[in-house]
Design an enzyme around this catalytic site. Structure first.
Site, PDB file in Angstrom:
ATOM      1  N   PRO A 275     -10.655  12.735 -21.920  1.00 23.34           N
ATOM      2  CA  PRO A 275     -10.747  14.192 -22.009  1.00 23.34           C
ATOM      3  C   PRO A 275      -9.459  14.942 -21.663  1.00 23.34           C
ATOM      4  O   PRO A 275      -8.736  14.569 -20.743  1.00 23.34           O
ATOM      5  CB  PRO A 275     -11.852  14.550 -21.003  1.00 23.34           C
ATOM      6  CG  PRO A 275     -11.942  13.388 -20.092  1.00 23.34           C
ATOM      7  CD  PRO A 275     -11.586  12.185 -20.918  1.00 23.34           C
ATOM      8  N   ASN A 276      -9.250  15.975 -22.431  1.00 20.99           N
ATOM      9  CA  ASN A 276      -8.160  16.948 -22.263  1.00 20.99           C
ATOM     10  C   ASN A 276      -6.789  16.435 -22.707  1.00 20.99           C
ATOM     11  O   ASN A 276      -5.837  17.197 -22.747  1.00 20.99           O
ATOM     12  CB  ASN A 276      -8.091  17.474 -20.816  1.00 20.99           C
ATOM     13  CG  ASN A 276      -9.362  18.203 -20.431  1.00 20.99           C
ATOM     14  OD1 ASN A 276      -9.790  19.095 -21.148  1.00 20.99           O
ATOM     15  ND2 ASN A 276      -9.987  17.814 -19.334  1.00 20.99           N
TER      16      ASN A 276
ATOM     17  N   ARG B  89      -0.112  22.473 -22.685  1.00 24.72           N
ATOM     18  CA  ARG B  89      -0.349  23.044 -21.354  1.00 24.72           C
ATOM     19  C   ARG B  89       0.272  22.112 -20.313  1.00 24.72           C
ATOM     20  O   ARG B  89       0.441  20.929 -20.562  1.00 24.72           O
ATOM     21  CB  ARG B  89      -1.846  23.124 -21.039  1.00 24.72           C
ATOM     22  CG  ARG B  89      -2.699  23.796 -22.068  1.00 24.72           C
ATOM     23  CD  ARG B  89      -3.055  25.219 -21.644  1.00 24.72           C
ATOM     24  NE  ARG B  89      -4.212  25.729 -22.360  1.00 24.72           N
ATOM     25  CZ  ARG B  89      -4.257  25.986 -23.662  1.00 24.72           C
ATOM     26  NH1 ARG B  89      -3.199  25.767 -24.409  1.00 24.72           N
ATOM     27  NH2 ARG B  89      -5.351  26.460 -24.222  1.00 24.72           N
TER      28      ARG B  89
ATOM     29  N   TYR C 165       2.709  16.790 -17.429  1.00 23.63           N
ATOM     30  CA  TYR C 165       2.474  15.782 -18.467  1.00 23.63           C
ATOM     31  C   TYR C 165       3.553  15.732 -19.548  1.00 23.63           C
ATOM     32  O   TYR C 165       3.455  14.934 -20.482  1.00 23.63           O
ATOM     33  CB  TYR C 165       1.100  16.013 -19.122  1.00 23.63           C
ATOM     34  CG  TYR C 165      -0.031  15.846 -18.133  1.00 23.63           C
ATOM     35  CD1 TYR C 165      -0.310  14.612 -17.567  1.00 23.63           C
ATOM     36  CD2 TYR C 165      -0.812  16.936 -17.733  1.00 23.63           C
ATOM     37  CE1 TYR C 165      -1.330  14.453 -16.648  1.00 23.63           C
ATOM     38  CE2 TYR C 165      -1.843  16.794 -16.821  1.00 23.63           C
ATOM     39  CZ  TYR C 165      -2.089  15.550 -16.282  1.00 23.63           C
ATOM     40  OH  TYR C 165      -3.101  15.395 -15.371  1.00 23.63           O
TER      41      TYR C 165
ATOM     42  N   ASN D 223      -6.487   5.193 -21.596  1.00 23.14           N
ATOM     43  CA  ASN D 223      -6.224   6.255 -20.645  1.00 23.14           C
ATOM     44  C   ASN D 223      -7.536   7.044 -20.534  1.00 23.14           C
ATOM     45  O   ASN D 223      -7.823   7.904 -21.371  1.00 23.14           O
ATOM     46  CB  ASN D 223      -5.082   7.168 -21.106  1.00 23.14           C
ATOM     47  CG  ASN D 223      -4.740   8.219 -20.054  1.00 23.14           C
ATOM     48  OD1 ASN D 223      -5.503   8.424 -19.093  1.00 23.14           O
ATOM     49  ND2 ASN D 223      -3.613   8.880 -20.224  1.00 23.14           N
TER      50      ASN D 223
ATOM     51  N   ALA E   6      -9.696  11.939 -16.752  1.00 26.87           N
ATOM     52  CA  ALA E   6     -10.521  12.217 -15.555  1.00 26.87           C
ATOM     53  C   ALA E   6     -11.676  11.228 -15.402  1.00 26.87           C
ATOM     54  O   ALA E   6     -12.109  10.945 -14.276  1.00 26.87           O
ATOM     55  CB  ALA E   6     -11.048  13.646 -15.618  1.00 26.87           C
TER      56      ALA E   6
ATOM     57  N   GLU F 274      -5.086  -0.529 -18.479  1.00 26.40           N
ATOM     58  CA  GLU F 274      -5.278   0.885 -18.097  1.00 26.40           C
ATOM     59  C   GLU F 274      -3.913   1.566 -18.065  1.00 26.40           C
ATOM     60  O   GLU F 274      -2.969   1.007 -17.494  1.00 26.40           O
ATOM     61  CB  GLU F 274      -5.920   0.937 -16.701  1.00 26.40           C
ATOM     62  CG  GLU F 274      -6.067   2.345 -16.143  1.00 26.40           C
ATOM     63  CD  GLU F 274      -6.649   2.341 -14.723  1.00 26.40           C
ATOM     64  OE1 GLU F 274      -7.004   1.264 -14.188  1.00 26.40           O
ATOM     65  OE2 GLU F 274      -6.727   3.442 -14.144  1.00 26.40           O
TER      66      GLU F 274
ATOM     67  N   HIS G 260      -1.724   5.447 -17.516  1.00 28.43           N
ATOM     68  CA  HIS G 260      -1.669   6.872 -17.180  1.00 28.43           C
ATOM     69  C   HIS G 260      -0.251   7.355 -17.390  1.00 28.43           C
ATOM     70  O   HIS G 260       0.715   6.630 -17.106  1.00 28.43           O
ATOM     71  CB  HIS G 260      -2.089   7.115 -15.725  1.00 28.43           C
ATOM     72  CG  HIS G 260      -3.495   6.681 -15.471  1.00 28.43           C
ATOM     73  ND1 HIS G 260      -4.577   7.415 -15.898  1.00 28.43           N
ATOM     74  CD2 HIS G 260      -3.986   5.575 -14.883  1.00 28.43           C
ATOM     75  CE1 HIS G 260      -5.689   6.775 -15.572  1.00 28.43           C
ATOM     76  NE2 HIS G 260      -5.356   5.653 -14.965  1.00 28.43           N
TER      77      HIS G 260
ATOM     78  N   ARG H 188      -0.285  11.712  -6.580  1.00 32.39           N
ATOM     79  CA  ARG H 188      -0.984  12.984  -6.794  1.00 32.39           C
ATOM     80  C   ARG H 188      -2.151  13.129  -5.806  1.00 32.39           C
ATOM     81  O   ARG H 188      -2.152  12.503  -4.753  1.00 32.39           O
ATOM     82  CB  ARG H 188      -1.423  13.064  -8.266  1.00 32.39           C
ATOM     83  CG  ARG H 188      -0.222  12.967  -9.241  1.00 32.39           C
ATOM     84  CD  ARG H 188      -0.634  13.120 -10.679  1.00 32.39           C
ATOM     85  NE  ARG H 188      -1.164  14.462 -10.931  1.00 32.39           N
ATOM     86  CZ  ARG H 188      -1.820  14.797 -12.041  1.00 32.39           C
ATOM     87  NH1 ARG H 188      -2.006  13.886 -12.998  1.00 32.39           N
ATOM     88  NH2 ARG H 188      -2.289  16.015 -12.198  1.00 32.39           N
TER      89      ARG H 188
END
Ligand code: CA2
Length: 149
Positions: free
Chosen positions: A10-11, A18, A23, A74, A77, A98, A100, A107
């Site tokens: 998501p996102n 944004r 990112y 990825n 969330a 995995e 990211h 973070r």
């Protein structure tokens, strides 16, 4: 040759549009192009997808069992929340990496736990778009060493 599924949660469709300070400037389309170029150099095929829906991500993991030779994921969330994603990945027996973009360990504490890591062959984070290229290198090596490339 079966493709490596590159699954994005998501996102991530907002990449480059944004929060470029977190990112980067690269859009999801740029990221796909980067992965296609890397896969070509490695002699691999990829199928690059993004969804904002947990169930769709899980359906793609199930589909990968018969249609893909490996998974790069990825989970965004859902990495930090989804027992369902953990169970789906545990049920498939193709190599999974995995990834990211950001260094999740630098973070907020809620990003330090992953439901994906315990069922992945490896984890790469913190290298921006290059995390995906490193994941492709890693999965290609696994496929070669197991005679599945
Ligand atoms: O660093 C990563 O790749 C993450 O998986 C990105 C997720 C975050 O929840 C993970 O903790 C780490 C967030 C993806 C949202 O991407 C956006 C991109 C641009 C603007 C807003 C969100």
């Amino acid at each position: 040759m079966k493709p490596i599924y590159i699954l994005n949660g998501p996102n991530l469709n907002l990449l480059g549009l944004r929060e470029p300070n977190v990112y980067g400037q690269e859009t999801i389309t740029d990221l796909e192009a980067r992965c296609l170029a890397k896969a070509k150099a490695l002699g691999q095929q990829i199928d690059f997808r993004q969804t904002n829906t947990e169930g769709e991500l899980i359906d793609w993991v199930h589909e990968a069992q018969s249609k893909a030779c490996g998974i790069i994921i990825n989970g965004a969330a859902y990495t930090h929340t989804s027992v369902a994603l953990h169970d789906a990945l545990k049920a498939v027996n193709i190599p999974t990496v995995e990834v990211h973009l950001s260094n999740v360990y630098a973070r907020e504490p809620f990003r330090h736990h992953s439901y994906i890591s315990p069922v992945a062959h490896g984890v790469i984070c913190g290298f921006g778009g290059q995390s995906y290229e490193l994941a492709l290198d890693g999965i290609a090596r696994i496929l070669k060493s197991t005679g599945k490339a």
